[in-house]
Design a protein around this motif. Structure first.
Motif, PDB file in Angstrom:
ATOM      1  N   THR A 132      42.115  42.026  50.749  1.00 38.02           N
ATOM      2  CA  THR A 132      42.669  43.029  51.655  1.00 38.02           C
ATOM      3  C   THR A 132      43.924  42.494  52.353  1.00 38.02           C
ATOM      4  OG1 THR A 132      40.456  43.931  51.993  1.00 38.02           O
ATOM      5  CG2 THR A 132      42.128  44.513  53.623  1.00 38.02           C
ATOM      6  N   ILE A 133      43.869  41.259  52.797  1.00 37.66           N
ATOM      7  CA  ILE A 133      45.017  40.629  53.475  1.00 37.66           C
ATOM      8  C   ILE A 133      46.167  40.466  52.491  1.00 37.66           C
ATOM      9  CG2 ILE A 133      45.818  38.526  54.619  1.00 37.66           C
ATOM     10  CD1 ILE A 133      42.765  38.210  55.488  1.00 37.66           C
ATOM     11  N   LEU A 134      45.867  39.987  51.301  1.00 40.62           N
ATOM     12  CA  LEU A 134      46.882  39.803  50.261  1.00 40.62           C
ATOM     13  C   LEU A 134      47.580  41.126  49.960  1.00 40.62           C
ATOM     14  CD1 LEU A 134      48.087  37.727  48.255  1.00 40.62           C
ATOM     15  CD2 LEU A 134      46.256  38.354  46.674  1.00 40.62           C
ATOM     16  N   GLU A 135      46.810  42.191  49.855  1.00 42.34           N
ATOM     17  CA  GLU A 135      47.393  43.511  49.580  1.00 42.34           C
ATOM     18  C   GLU A 135      48.236  43.998  50.751  1.00 42.34           C
ATOM     19  OE1 GLU A 135      44.074  45.116  46.373  1.00 42.34           O
ATOM     20  OE2 GLU A 135      43.913  45.783  48.461  1.00 42.34           O
ATOM     21  N   ARG A 136      47.829  43.683  51.972  1.00 42.17           N
ATOM     22  CA  ARG A 136      48.609  44.081  53.150  1.00 42.17           C
ATOM     23  C   ARG A 136      49.941  43.327  53.177  1.00 42.17           C
ATOM     24  NH1 ARG A 136      47.203  46.069  58.616  1.00 42.17           N
ATOM     25  NH2 ARG A 136      45.686  47.293  57.447  1.00 42.17           N
ATOM     26  N   ILE A 137      49.919  42.046  52.818  1.00 40.03           N
ATOM     27  CA  ILE A 137      51.148  41.240  52.813  1.00 40.03           C
ATOM     28  C   ILE A 137      52.108  41.713  51.731  1.00 40.03           C
ATOM     29  CG2 ILE A 137      52.087  38.931  52.298  1.00 40.03           C
ATOM     30  CD1 ILE A 137      49.550  37.769  53.614  1.00 40.03           C
ATOM     31  N   THR A 138      51.578  41.961  50.541  1.00 41.56           N
ATOM     32  CA  THR A 138      52.428  42.190  49.367  1.00 41.56           C
ATOM     33  C   THR A 138      52.722  43.654  49.075  1.00 41.56           C
ATOM     34  OG1 THR A 138      50.559  42.306  47.827  1.00 41.56           O
ATOM     35  CG2 THR A 138      51.480  40.109  48.283  1.00 41.56           C
ATOM     36  N   GLY A 139      51.881  44.562  49.560  1.00 42.46           N
ATOM     37  CA  GLY A 139      52.036  45.967  49.199  1.00 42.46           C
ATOM     38  C   GLY A 139      51.565  46.248  47.777  1.00 42.46           C
ATOM     39  N   HIS A 140      50.961  45.271  47.135  1.00 40.14           N
ATOM     40  CA  HIS A 140      50.493  45.381  45.748  1.00 40.14           C
ATOM     41  C   HIS A 140      48.973  45.495  45.734  1.00 40.14           C
ATOM     42  CE1 HIS A 140      50.860  44.768  41.390  1.00 40.14           C
ATOM     43  NE2 HIS A 140      49.766  44.043  41.490  1.00 40.14           N
ATOM     44  N   ARG A 141      48.428  46.329  44.876  1.00 42.79           N
ATOM     45  CA  ARG A 141      46.979  46.479  44.718  1.00 42.79           C
ATOM     46  C   ARG A 141      46.505  45.567  43.594  1.00 42.79           C
ATOM     47  NH1 ARG A 141      46.556  47.726  49.023  1.00 42.79           N
ATOM     48  NH2 ARG A 141      47.063  49.721  49.896  1.00 42.79           N
ATOM     49  N   PHE A 142      45.480  44.791  43.882  1.00 40.96           N
ATOM     50  CA  PHE A 142      44.905  43.891  42.889  1.00 40.96           C
ATOM     51  C   PHE A 142      43.519  44.409  42.538  1.00 40.96           C
ATOM     52  CE2 PHE A 142      47.918  41.399  45.335  1.00 40.96           C
ATOM     53  CZ  PHE A 142      48.670  40.823  44.330  1.00 40.96           C
ATOM     54  N   GLU A 143      43.401  45.001  41.366  1.00 40.61           N
ATOM     55  CA  GLU A 143      42.133  45.574  40.923  1.00 40.61           C
ATOM     56  C   GLU A 143      41.585  44.746  39.767  1.00 40.61           C
ATOM     57  OE1 GLU A 143      40.824  47.893  42.715  1.00 40.61           O
ATOM     58  OE2 GLU A 143      42.637  48.266  43.882  1.00 40.61           O
ATOM     59  N   GLY A 144      40.273  44.708  39.656  1.00 41.78           N
ATOM     60  CA  GLY A 144      39.662  43.959  38.569  1.00 41.78           C
ATOM     61  C   GLY A 144      38.162  44.106  38.580  1.00 41.78           C
ATOM     62  N   LYS A 145      37.511  43.356  37.703  1.00 43.61           N
ATOM     63  CA  LYS A 145      36.056  43.455  37.519  1.00 43.61           C
ATOM     64  C   LYS A 145      35.298  42.424  38.345  1.00 43.61           C
ATOM     65  CE  LYS A 145      36.726  45.085  32.843  1.00 43.61           C
ATOM     66  NZ  LYS A 145      36.734  44.731  31.448  1.00 43.61           N
ATOM     67  N   GLY A 146      35.902  41.907  39.371  1.00 45.43           N
ATOM     68  CA  GLY A 146      35.245  40.897  40.201  1.00 45.43           C
ATOM     69  C   GLY A 146      36.261  39.878  40.675  1.00 45.43           C
ATOM     70  N   GLY A 147      35.792  38.960  41.520  1.00 44.53           N
ATOM     71  CA  GLY A 147      36.662  37.978  42.140  1.00 44.53           C
ATOM     72  C   GLY A 147      37.499  37.174  41.171  1.00 44.53           C
ATOM     73  N   GLU A 148      36.887  36.705  40.093  1.00 37.24           N
ATOM     74  CA  GLU A 148      37.623  35.851  39.145  1.00 37.24           C
ATOM     75  C   GLU A 148      38.682  36.650  38.390  1.00 37.24           C
ATOM     76  OE1 GLU A 148      38.740  32.344  38.350  1.00 37.24           O
ATOM     77  OE2 GLU A 148      36.967  32.568  39.585  1.00 37.24           O
ATOM     78  N   ASP A 149      38.355  37.865  37.987  1.00 34.14           N
ATOM     79  CA  ASP A 149      39.310  38.728  37.288  1.00 34.14           C
ATOM     80  C   ASP A 149      40.485  39.082  38.210  1.00 34.14           C
ATOM     81  OD1 ASP A 149      40.267  40.362  35.132  1.00 34.14           O
ATOM     82  OD2 ASP A 149      39.407  42.119  36.118  1.00 34.14           O
ATOM     83  N   ILE A 150      40.179  39.440  39.440  1.00 34.83           N
ATOM     84  CA  ILE A 150      41.220  39.766  40.416  1.00 34.83           C
ATOM     85  C   ILE A 150      42.089  38.534  40.681  1.00 34.83           C
ATOM     86  CG2 ILE A 150      41.611  40.387  42.842  1.00 34.83           C
ATOM     87  CD1 ILE A 150      39.063  42.165  42.564  1.00 34.83           C
ATOM     88  N   LYS A 151      41.450  37.383  40.762  1.00 31.72           N
ATOM     89  CA  LYS A 151      42.171  36.129  41.005  1.00 31.72           C
ATOM     90  C   LYS A 151      43.163  35.844  39.871  1.00 31.72           C
ATOM     91  CE  LYS A 151      41.091  31.417  42.433  1.00 31.72           C
ATOM     92  NZ  LYS A 151      39.985  30.487  42.750  1.00 31.72           N
ATOM     93  N   GLN A 152      42.748  36.058  38.625  1.00 31.76           N
ATOM     94  CA  GLN A 152      43.644  35.844  37.487  1.00 31.76           C
ATOM     95  C   GLN A 152      44.836  36.796  37.538  1.00 31.76           C
ATOM     96  OE1 GLN A 152      41.201  36.168  33.981  1.00 31.76           O
ATOM     97  NE2 GLN A 152      40.278  34.156  34.270  1.00 31.76           N
TER      98      GLN A 152
END
Length: 189
Positions: A132-152
């Motif tokens: 949530t913080i990362l998306e607020r900083i960047t304005g970019h949405r990070f979607e994925g199938k879980g923490g590791e997928d989103i992290k990649q």
């Protein structure tokens, strides 16, 4: 632990066992943190401040005002002094550490739910707060199938920003539209 002992075959026993393990780990970390406290915040380097703020996300207490809805970690009594708000203020300097914590399953004090009359409550993890913080900083949405997928995906996005620059990435995102384009346009402006 008591729930697991008394209800070993319940549908929620696995979650209870996992949560108890996470809480044991957090209690040990809190004990270590209090026995060896970090130096005063004003004396820390920016990198040390970011690491300490990510550690403090376990105290982040967001609120939810609608049903259905979701817990907003930025709706807190501490306002700009909350760990999440301070990390946003750190901006892109915090991005690498936030990406590293995207799969952190430690718990915050924020609880989201679909409806309060059904078992839909979920304690937000530090990883969810970091996203949530990362998306607020960047304005970019990070979607994925879980923490590791989103992290990649976040790592790939950050590498692209490092290679081509934030402005180029934002211009492309705004020109194609889609989710987050408004936030990215604001950041671009």
């Amino acid at each position: 632990d008591a729930f697991v002992r008394h209800f070993p075959k319940d549908a929620h026993t696995g979650l209870a066992r996992e949560t108890a393990g996470t809480l044991r780990q957090m209690v040990a970390e809190d004990r270590e943190h209090s026995q060896h406290p970090p130096k005063p915040f004003v004396q820390m380097t920016k990198k040390e401040k970011i690491a300490e703020l990510i550690f403090q996300l376990r105290e982040q207490n967001g609120k939810q005002f609608m049903q259905p809805g979701w817990c907003d970690i930025f709706m807190v009594d501490r306002g700009e002094k909350s760990p999440a708000s301070q990390l946003v203020t750190m901006g892109f300097d915090a991005v690498p550490a936030l990406i590293a914590s995207l799969n952190d399953n430690r718990l915050t004090r924020s609880v989201g739910f679909w409806r309060n009359f059904t078992f839909s409550h979920q304690v937000l993890s530090v990883g969810v707060a970091s996203k949530t913080i990362l998306e607020r900083i960047t304005g970019h949405r990070f979607e994925g199938k879980g923490g590791e997928d989103i992290k990649q995906k976040a790592h790939a996005w950050w590498a692209d920003v490092q290679r081509r620059g934030e402005k180029q990435i934002l211009q492309e995102a705004v020109s194609t539209g889609g989710d987050g384009a408004g936030e990215q346009a604001e950041r671009l402006a």
